[in-house]
Design a protein around this motif. Sequence first.
Motif, mmCIF file in Angstrom:
data_model
loop_
_atom_site.group_PDB
_atom_site.id
_atom_site.type_symbol
_atom_site.label_atom_id
_atom_site.label_comp_id
_atom_site.label_asym_id
_atom_site.label_seq_id
_atom_site.Cartn_x
_atom_site.Cartn_y
_atom_site.Cartn_z
ATOM 1 N N HIS A 198 17.266 57.411 61.992
ATOM 2 C CA HIS A 198 15.886 57.479 61.694
ATOM 3 C C HIS A 198 15.919 58.232 60.418
ATOM 4 O O HIS A 198 16.487 59.020 59.949
ATOM 5 N N ALA A 199 14.746 57.906 59.762
ATOM 6 C CA ALA A 199 14.378 58.597 58.620
ATOM 7 C C ALA A 199 12.883 58.868 58.503
ATOM 8 O O ALA A 199 11.975 58.020 58.898
ATOM 9 N N LEU A 200 12.206 60.137 58.293
ATOM 10 C CA LEU A 200 10.726 60.525 58.377
ATOM 11 C C LEU A 200 10.591 60.874 56.895
ATOM 12 O O LEU A 200 10.987 61.550 56.230
ATOM 13 N N PHE A 201 9.344 60.062 56.873
ATOM 14 C CA PHE A 201 8.631 60.347 55.387
ATOM 15 C C PHE A 201 7.215 60.952 55.493
ATOM 16 O O PHE A 201 6.553 60.697 56.246
ATOM 17 N N ASP A 202 6.940 62.012 54.510
ATOM 18 C CA ASP A 202 5.498 62.224 54.309
ATOM 19 C C ASP A 202 5.120 61.361 53.528
ATOM 20 O O ASP A 202 5.745 60.402 52.995
ATOM 21 N N PHE A 203 3.630 61.374 53.317
ATOM 22 C CA PHE A 203 2.997 60.217 52.548
ATOM 23 C C PHE A 203 2.515 60.708 51.093
ATOM 24 O O PHE A 203 3.129 60.232 50.308
ATOM 25 N N ASP A 204 1.665 61.576 51.124
ATOM 26 C CA ASP A 204 1.098 61.930 50.038
ATOM 27 C C ASP A 204 2.029 62.796 48.905
ATOM 28 O O ASP A 204 2.212 63.871 49.470
ATOM 29 N N GLY A 205 2.198 62.325 47.842
ATOM 30 C CA GLY A 205 3.090 62.993 46.865
ATOM 31 C C GLY A 205 4.603 62.651 47.235
ATOM 32 O O GLY A 205 5.453 62.924 46.352
ATOM 33 N N THR A 206 4.840 61.879 48.370
ATOM 34 C CA THR A 206 6.357 61.595 48.802
ATOM 35 C C THR A 206 6.503 60.247 48.255
ATOM 36 O O THR A 206 7.438 59.760 47.780
ATOM 37 N N LEU A 207 5.472 59.403 48.616
ATOM 38 C CA LEU A 207 5.403 58.237 48.597
ATOM 39 C C LEU A 207 4.362 57.609 47.764
ATOM 40 O O LEU A 207 4.440 56.720 46.892
ATOM 41 N N SER A 208 3.078 58.223 47.999
ATOM 42 C CA SER A 208 1.938 57.856 47.342
ATOM 43 C C SER A 208 1.400 58.705 46.402
ATOM 44 O O SER A 208 1.461 59.979 46.537
ATOM 45 N N LEU A 209 0.726 58.256 45.460
ATOM 46 C CA LEU A 209 0.032 58.808 44.356
ATOM 47 C C LEU A 209 -1.255 58.679 44.431
ATOM 48 O O LEU A 209 -2.018 59.144 43.688
ATOM 49 N N ILE A 210 -2.069 57.870 45.486
ATOM 50 C CA ILE A 210 -3.404 57.670 45.627
ATOM 51 C C ILE A 210 -4.525 59.049 45.633
ATOM 52 O O ILE A 210 -5.119 59.116 44.879
ATOM 53 N N ARG A 211 -3.924 59.962 46.337
ATOM 54 C CA ARG A 211 -4.525 61.259 46.288
ATOM 55 C C ARG A 211 -4.066 62.422 45.348
ATOM 56 O O ARG A 211 -4.344 63.432 45.609
ATOM 57 N N GLN A 212 -3.159 61.960 44.274
ATOM 58 C CA GLN A 212 -2.797 63.048 43.343
ATOM 59 C C GLN A 212 -4.201 63.542 42.835
ATOM 60 O O GLN A 212 -5.002 63.267 42.449
ATOM 61 N N GLY A 213 -3.867 65.099 42.643
ATOM 62 C CA GLY A 213 -5.006 65.737 42.300
ATOM 63 C C GLY A 213 -6.110 66.402 43.402
ATOM 64 O O GLY A 213 -6.766 67.124 42.924
ATOM 65 N N TRP A 214 -5.298 66.276 44.593
ATOM 66 C CA TRP A 214 -6.087 66.728 45.701
ATOM 67 C C TRP A 214 -6.551 68.440 45.728
ATOM 68 O O TRP A 214 -7.621 68.742 45.910
ATOM 69 N N PRO A 215 -5.689 69.291 44.983
ATOM 70 C CA PRO A 215 -5.862 70.463 44.949
ATOM 71 C C PRO A 215 -7.004 70.904 44.202
ATOM 72 O O PRO A 215 -7.659 71.774 44.315
ATOM 73 N N GLU A 216 -6.993 70.132 43.019
ATOM 74 C CA GLU A 216 -8.134 70.223 42.089
ATOM 75 C C GLU A 216 -9.870 70.100 42.618
ATOM 76 O O GLU A 216 -10.681 70.274 42.243
ATOM 77 N N VAL A 217 -9.461 69.549 43.680
ATOM 78 C CA VAL A 217 -10.716 69.250 44.632
ATOM 79 C C VAL A 217 -10.980 70.252 45.862
ATOM 80 O O VAL A 217 -11.906 70.996 45.749
ATOM 81 N N MET A 218 -10.155 70.570 46.312
ATOM 82 C CA MET A 218 -10.017 71.676 47.646
ATOM 83 C C MET A 218 -10.083 73.164 47.112
ATOM 84 O O MET A 218 -11.174 73.628 47.737
ATOM 85 N N ILE A 219 -9.371 73.454 46.053
ATOM 86 C CA ILE A 219 -9.366 74.887 45.698
ATOM 87 C C ILE A 219 -10.771 75.364 45.241
ATOM 88 O O ILE A 219 -11.339 76.120 45.692
ATOM 89 N N PRO A 220 -11.504 74.476 44.137
ATOM 90 C CA PRO A 220 -12.559 74.983 43.722
ATOM 91 C C PRO A 220 -13.764 75.060 44.645
ATOM 92 O O PRO A 220 -14.540 75.678 44.715
ATOM 93 N N MET A 221 -13.744 73.805 45.788
ATOM 94 C CA MET A 221 -14.609 73.843 46.819
ATOM 95 C C MET A 221 -14.453 75.250 47.685
ATOM 96 O O MET A 221 -15.737 76.013 48.032
ATOM 97 N N MET A 222 -13.420 75.598 48.017
ATOM 98 C CA MET A 222 -13.262 76.761 48.741
ATOM 99 C C MET A 222 -13.640 78.163 48.036
ATOM 100 O O MET A 222 -14.138 79.119 48.603
ATOM 101 N N VAL A 223 -13.311 78.023 46.870
ATOM 102 C CA VAL A 223 -13.827 79.187 46.004
ATOM 103 C C VAL A 223 -15.326 79.211 45.863
ATOM 104 O O VAL A 223 -15.867 80.210 46.219
ATOM 105 N N GLU A 224 -15.812 78.262 45.795
ATOM 106 C CA GLU A 224 -17.502 78.329 45.813
ATOM 107 C C GLU A 224 -18.096 78.851 47.289
ATOM 108 O O GLU A 224 -18.749 79.671 47.140
#
Length: 203
Positions: A38-64
Amino acid sequence: MHERDYQRRYAPDQPTRFLPDTLIEIVREVRLERPPEHALFDFDGTLSLIRQGWPEVMIPMMVEILKQTGTGETEAELTELVTNFVMELNGKQTIYQMIRLAEEVKRRGGSPEDPLVYKKWYHDRLMQRIAHRREGLRSGRLAREDMLVPGALAALRTLKDKGVRLYLASGTDEVYVHEEAELLGLDGYFGQHIYGAVDDYKR
């Protein structure tokens, strides 16, 4: 009580190495007599780049949100605080980062929203950022390879050819993991074994 926060398993000074010509870091050497079953994979950043840059969305929202508590902390101080706990909780379901945000709001005397509300706010912002990627893949304007981590497809093919059963698990909402795995042509490698976050995270 929610899950324990991320804890480091390896000391920062433990020697590691990278596979030649890749950014794949080997933390612990493993010698197998035969391929794994068996092999277990994460998705975002391991296989997919679709959501690349998500910290640039989450962190400013939380700071606000934290700035609205009026504690007098500077934006730089709040950004450092948020960045630290967001990255420590990275890899867990998104809701746990939002639970921590609610705790920080309450700690500062504020009245936090339900973490699921914060999660929706974040997701709405993120979807605005990545909509062109999803639409580009859907229309064929973007090549799948452009939104895949280099080497990911070759790794999946090799494991599949060796008879390894593949599983995909992500902290992203399950409905979107299924959609984006299909957009990238990865769903066939995992079959029914694609898992993601659900709103009823306590189950």
